[in-house]
Motif scaffolding. Structure first.
Motif, PDB file in Angstrom:
ATOM      1  N   HIS A  16     -70.366  -2.669 -12.171  1.00 24.09           N
ATOM      2  CA  HIS A  16     -69.206  -2.560 -13.058  1.00 24.09           C
ATOM      3  C   HIS A  16     -69.229  -1.288 -13.878  1.00 24.09           C
ATOM      4  CE1 HIS A  16     -68.167  -6.591 -11.891  1.00 24.09           C
ATOM      5  NE2 HIS A  16     -69.395  -6.973 -12.185  1.00 24.09           N
ATOM      6  N   ILE A  17     -69.804  -0.261 -13.329  1.00 23.88           N
ATOM      7  CA  ILE A  17     -69.939   1.021 -14.007  1.00 23.88           C
ATOM      8  C   ILE A  17     -69.089   2.050 -13.269  1.00 23.88           C
ATOM      9  CG2 ILE A  17     -71.585   2.869 -14.504  1.00 23.88           C
ATOM     10  CD1 ILE A  17     -73.687   0.724 -15.014  1.00 23.88           C
ATOM     11  N   THR A  18     -68.419   2.894 -14.033  1.00 27.24           N
ATOM     12  CA  THR A  18     -67.585   3.945 -13.457  1.00 27.24           C
ATOM     13  C   THR A  18     -68.436   4.853 -12.571  1.00 27.24           C
ATOM     14  OG1 THR A  18     -66.292   3.908 -15.489  1.00 27.24           O
ATOM     15  CG2 THR A  18     -65.951   5.786 -14.001  1.00 27.24           C
ATOM     16  N   ARG A  19     -67.958   5.083 -11.365  1.00 29.80           N
ATOM     17  CA  ARG A  19     -68.692   5.894 -10.405  1.00 29.80           C
ATOM     18  C   ARG A  19     -68.051   7.265 -10.272  1.00 29.80           C
ATOM     19  NH1 ARG A  19     -69.433   2.213  -5.146  1.00 29.80           N
ATOM     20  NH2 ARG A  19     -67.756   3.614  -4.562  1.00 29.80           N
ATOM     21  N   VAL A  20     -68.788   8.189  -9.705  1.00 26.56           N
ATOM     22  CA  VAL A  20     -68.284   9.544  -9.479  1.00 26.56           C
ATOM     23  C   VAL A  20     -66.984   9.515  -8.687  1.00 26.56           C
ATOM     24  CG1 VAL A  20     -68.757  11.700  -8.241  1.00 26.56           C
ATOM     25  CG2 VAL A  20     -70.498  10.722  -9.753  1.00 26.56           C
ATOM     26  N   ASP A  21     -66.869   8.597  -7.724  1.00 23.66           N
ATOM     27  CA  ASP A  21     -65.641   8.572  -6.919  1.00 23.66           C
ATOM     28  C   ASP A  21     -64.400   8.187  -7.727  1.00 23.66           C
ATOM     29  OD1 ASP A  21     -66.198   5.829  -7.098  1.00 23.66           O
ATOM     30  OD2 ASP A  21     -66.318   5.531  -4.928  1.00 23.66           O
ATOM     31  N   ALA A  22     -64.569   7.702  -8.960  1.00 22.05           N
ATOM     32  CA  ALA A  22     -63.408   7.407  -9.817  1.00 22.05           C
ATOM     33  C   ALA A  22     -62.703   8.688 -10.272  1.00 22.05           C
ATOM     34  CB  ALA A  22     -63.845   6.595 -11.041  1.00 22.05           C
ATOM     35  N   ILE A  23     -63.452   9.782 -10.385  1.00 21.87           N
ATOM     36  CA  ILE A  23     -62.839  11.059 -10.767  1.00 21.87           C
ATOM     37  C   ILE A  23     -62.853  12.047  -9.613  1.00 21.87           C
ATOM     38  CG2 ILE A  23     -63.386  10.758 -13.210  1.00 21.87           C
ATOM     39  CD1 ILE A  23     -65.528  13.052 -12.770  1.00 21.87           C
ATOM     40  N   GLY A  24     -63.741  11.845  -8.659  1.00 20.52           N
ATOM     41  CA  GLY A  24     -63.865  12.728  -7.512  1.00 20.52           C
ATOM     42  C   GLY A  24     -64.850  13.856  -7.752  1.00 20.52           C
ATOM     43  N   THR A  25     -65.543  14.214  -6.707  1.00 20.77           N
ATOM     44  CA  THR A  25     -66.534  15.281  -6.797  1.00 20.77           C
ATOM     45  C   THR A  25     -65.891  16.617  -7.140  1.00 20.77           C
ATOM     46  OG1 THR A  25     -67.877  14.102  -5.169  1.00 20.77           O
ATOM     47  CG2 THR A  25     -68.470  16.380  -5.592  1.00 20.77           C
ATOM     48  N   ALA A  26     -64.685  16.861  -6.665  1.00 23.26           N
ATOM     49  CA  ALA A  26     -64.002  18.123  -6.980  1.00 23.26           C
ATOM     50  C   ALA A  26     -63.771  18.257  -8.481  1.00 23.26           C
ATOM     51  CB  ALA A  26     -62.685  18.227  -6.223  1.00 23.26           C
ATOM     52  N   THR A  27     -63.376  17.176  -9.131  1.00 20.55           N
ATOM     53  CA  THR A  27     -63.177  17.201 -10.583  1.00 20.55           C
ATOM     54  C   THR A  27     -64.500  17.454 -11.287  1.00 20.55           C
ATOM     55  OG1 THR A  27     -61.271  15.740 -10.458  1.00 20.55           O
ATOM     56  CG2 THR A  27     -62.420  15.832 -12.572  1.00 20.55           C
ATOM     57  N   LEU A  28     -65.554  16.803 -10.830  1.00 20.95           N
ATOM     58  CA  LEU A  28     -66.875  17.006 -11.421  1.00 20.95           C
ATOM     59  C   LEU A  28     -67.319  18.453 -11.251  1.00 20.95           C
ATOM     60  CD1 LEU A  28     -69.134  15.462 -12.888  1.00 20.95           C
ATOM     61  CD2 LEU A  28     -70.111  14.952 -10.639  1.00 20.95           C
ATOM     62  N   ARG A  29     -67.091  19.012 -10.072  1.00 21.14           N
ATOM     63  CA  ARG A  29     -67.436  20.424  -9.822  1.00 21.14           C
ATOM     64  C   ARG A  29     -66.703  21.344 -10.796  1.00 21.14           C
ATOM     65  NH1 ARG A  29     -66.968  19.298  -4.099  1.00 21.14           N
ATOM     66  NH2 ARG A  29     -69.086  19.208  -3.304  1.00 21.14           N
ATOM     67  N   ASP A  70     -70.979   7.004  -4.907  1.00 19.21           N
ATOM     68  CA  ASP A  70     -71.318   5.782  -5.644  1.00 19.21           C
ATOM     69  C   ASP A  70     -72.272   6.017  -6.818  1.00 19.21           C
ATOM     70  OD1 ASP A  70     -73.522   6.354  -4.001  1.00 19.21           O
ATOM     71  OD2 ASP A  70     -73.883   4.259  -3.481  1.00 19.21           O
ATOM     72  N   THR A  71     -72.567   7.272  -7.122  1.00 17.05           N
ATOM     73  CA  THR A  71     -73.404   7.589  -8.278  1.00 17.05           C
ATOM     74  C   THR A  71     -72.648   7.236  -9.551  1.00 17.05           C
ATOM     75  OG1 THR A  71     -74.573   9.378  -7.143  1.00 17.05           O
ATOM     76  CG2 THR A  71     -74.501   9.492  -9.548  1.00 17.05           C
ATOM     77  N   PRO A  72     -73.288   6.544 -10.480  1.00 17.74           N
ATOM     78  CA  PRO A  72     -72.622   6.268 -11.755  1.00 17.74           C
ATOM     79  C   PRO A  72     -72.252   7.581 -12.445  1.00 17.74           C
ATOM     80  CG  PRO A  72     -74.594   4.913 -11.531  1.00 17.74           C
ATOM     81  CD  PRO A  72     -74.623   5.915 -10.410  1.00 17.74           C
ATOM     82  N   LEU A  73     -71.042   7.658 -12.944  1.00 16.58           N
ATOM     83  CA  LEU A  73     -70.589   8.868 -13.618  1.00 16.58           C
ATOM     84  C   LEU A  73     -71.484   9.180 -14.816  1.00 16.58           C
ATOM     85  CD1 LEU A  73     -68.576  11.184 -13.823  1.00 16.58           C
ATOM     86  CD2 LEU A  73     -67.094   9.659 -15.165  1.00 16.58           C
ATOM     87  N   ARG A 124     -64.365   8.208 -24.254  1.00 15.00           N
ATOM     88  CA  ARG A 124     -65.664   7.969 -24.868  1.00 15.00           C
ATOM     89  C   ARG A 124     -66.040   6.487 -24.827  1.00 15.00           C
ATOM     90  NH1 ARG A 124     -65.364  11.752 -30.312  1.00 15.00           N
ATOM     91  NH2 ARG A 124     -64.936  13.719 -29.236  1.00 15.00           N
ATOM     92  N   ALA A 125     -65.066   5.614 -25.052  1.00  9.09           N
ATOM     93  CA  ALA A 125     -65.348   4.171 -25.052  1.00  9.09           C
ATOM     94  C   ALA A 125     -65.840   3.703 -23.690  1.00  9.09           C
ATOM     95  CB  ALA A 125     -64.110   3.387 -25.475  1.00  9.09           C
ATOM     96  N   THR A 126     -65.234   4.209 -22.621  1.00  7.35           N
ATOM     97  CA  THR A 126     -65.663   3.862 -21.266  1.00  7.35           C
ATOM     98  C   THR A 126     -67.087   4.342 -21.017  1.00  7.35           C
ATOM     99  OG1 THR A 126     -63.401   3.938 -20.442  1.00  7.35           O
ATOM    100  CG2 THR A 126     -65.160   4.174 -18.802  1.00  7.35           C
ATOM    101  N   MET A 127     -67.369   5.577 -21.430  1.00  4.49           N
ATOM    102  CA  MET A 127     -68.723   6.107 -21.235  1.00  4.49           C
ATOM    103  C   MET A 127     -69.737   5.266 -22.001  1.00  4.49           C
ATOM    104  SD  MET A 127     -70.839   8.148 -19.787  1.00  4.49           S
ATOM    105  CE  MET A 127     -69.512   8.843 -18.829  1.00  4.49           C
ATOM    106  N   CYS A 128     -69.434   4.915 -23.227  1.00  3.75           N
ATOM    107  CA  CYS A 128     -70.358   4.093 -24.021  1.00  3.75           C
ATOM    108  C   CYS A 128     -70.579   2.728 -23.371  1.00  3.75           C
ATOM    109  CB  CYS A 128     -69.831   3.934 -25.442  1.00  3.75           C
ATOM    110  SG  CYS A 128     -69.967   5.441 -26.434  1.00  3.75           S
ATOM    111  N   ALA A 129     -69.508   2.111 -22.884  1.00  6.49           N
ATOM    112  CA  ALA A 129     -69.637   0.805 -22.222  1.00  6.49           C
ATOM    113  C   ALA A 129     -70.489   0.926 -20.959  1.00  6.49           C
ATOM    114  CB  ALA A 129     -68.258   0.243 -21.891  1.00  6.49           C
ATOM    115  N   ASP A 130     -70.301   1.998 -20.203  1.00  7.86           N
ATOM    116  CA  ASP A 130     -71.098   2.212 -18.995  1.00  7.86           C
ATOM    117  C   ASP A 130     -72.571   2.435 -19.345  1.00  7.86           C
ATOM    118  OD1 ASP A 130     -68.818   1.941 -17.459  1.00  7.86           O
ATOM    119  OD2 ASP A 130     -68.708   4.058 -16.883  1.00  7.86           O
ATOM    120  N   MET A 131     -72.819   3.179 -20.414  1.00  5.04           N
ATOM    121  CA  MET A 131     -74.199   3.405 -20.849  1.00  5.04           C
ATOM    122  C   MET A 131     -74.860   2.079 -21.235  1.00  5.04           C
ATOM    123  SD  MET A 131     -73.495   6.915 -23.002  1.00  5.04           S
ATOM    124  CE  MET A 131     -75.152   7.175 -23.655  1.00  5.04           C
ATOM    125  N   ASP A 132     -74.130   1.248 -21.948  1.00  9.78           N
ATOM    126  CA  ASP A 132     -74.660  -0.066 -22.334  1.00  9.78           C
ATOM    127  C   ASP A 132     -74.934  -0.929 -21.106  1.00  9.78           C
ATOM    128  OD1 ASP A 132     -74.442   0.630 -25.030  1.00  9.78           O
ATOM    129  OD2 ASP A 132     -72.547  -0.450 -25.300  1.00  9.78           O
TER     130      ASP A 132
END
Length: 178
Positions: A16-29, A70-73, A124-132
């Motif tokens: 239940h954690i946001t994965r890299v594919d939610a934003i795409g590798t191109a966006t991360l790059r 599938d790497t967690p963001l 930020r809230a999503t990132m904090c929830a994923d970290m938890d």
């Protein structure tokens, strides 16, 4: 590739954690290019080189962040934060273990929350929830509570390193050079 004796499993499941594919590798790059960090996508069936935790967790080798879809963001951003926060001498020999001290680790956690301001659809809230959900632990009980009420030292560290613009309350592009 990791030495089997140093491969660790991530502390918690990532279903239940946001994965890299939610934003795409191109966006991360594109995001991390501002920090002179390249991103290499690894196929889903391959182990991630340079991963400290193993499994689906992001890897670091030199100036390259290695991820799978599938790497967690949060993992990708945490490792990117280590790269940005470390000095050039550590970057020059970077492979798998980013190292760093307690203060840097806190600054990296703060950085990975702040960088979400630059990602459409991730806040930020999503990132904090994923970290938890992954298992980060903070003495106030959650990443959000830590960020809001107990992260002055991490913020000050980023400002002192020139990585956070205090007046604008935003991360600066680039990476630590000293």
């Amino acid at each position: 590739m990791n030495n089997p004796e140093t491969v660790r499993e991530s502390p918690a499941p990532t279903a239940h954690i946001t994965r890299v594919d939610a934003i795409g590798t191109a966006t991360l790059r594109q995001l991390l290019a501002d920090f002179q960090l390249s991103v290499t996508e690894i196929s889903l069936d391959a182990p991630i080189p340079g991963s400290f935790w193993g499994e689906v967790e992001a890897g670091l080798q030199g100036d390259t962040l290695l991820v799978r879809p599938d790497t967690p963001l949060h993992s990708a951003l945490h490792e990117a934060g280590h790269y940005v926060c470390m000095d050039p001498a550590r970057r020059a020999v970077l492979d798998t273990d980013a190292g760093g001290d307690y203060d840097e680790e806190n600054a990296v956690c703060y950085w990975q929350i702040m960088i979400c301001d630059r990602i459409d659809g991730i806040d930020r809230a999503t990132m904090c929830a994923d970290m938890d959900a992954w298992g980060y632990t903070f003495r106030l009980g959650s990443a959000a509570a830590w960020f809001a009420d107990d992260a002055e030292d991490a913020r000050a560290w980023l400002i002192a390193q020139g990585l956070l613009d205090d007046a604008a309350d935003r991360l600066r592009s680039g990476r630590r050079e000293t």
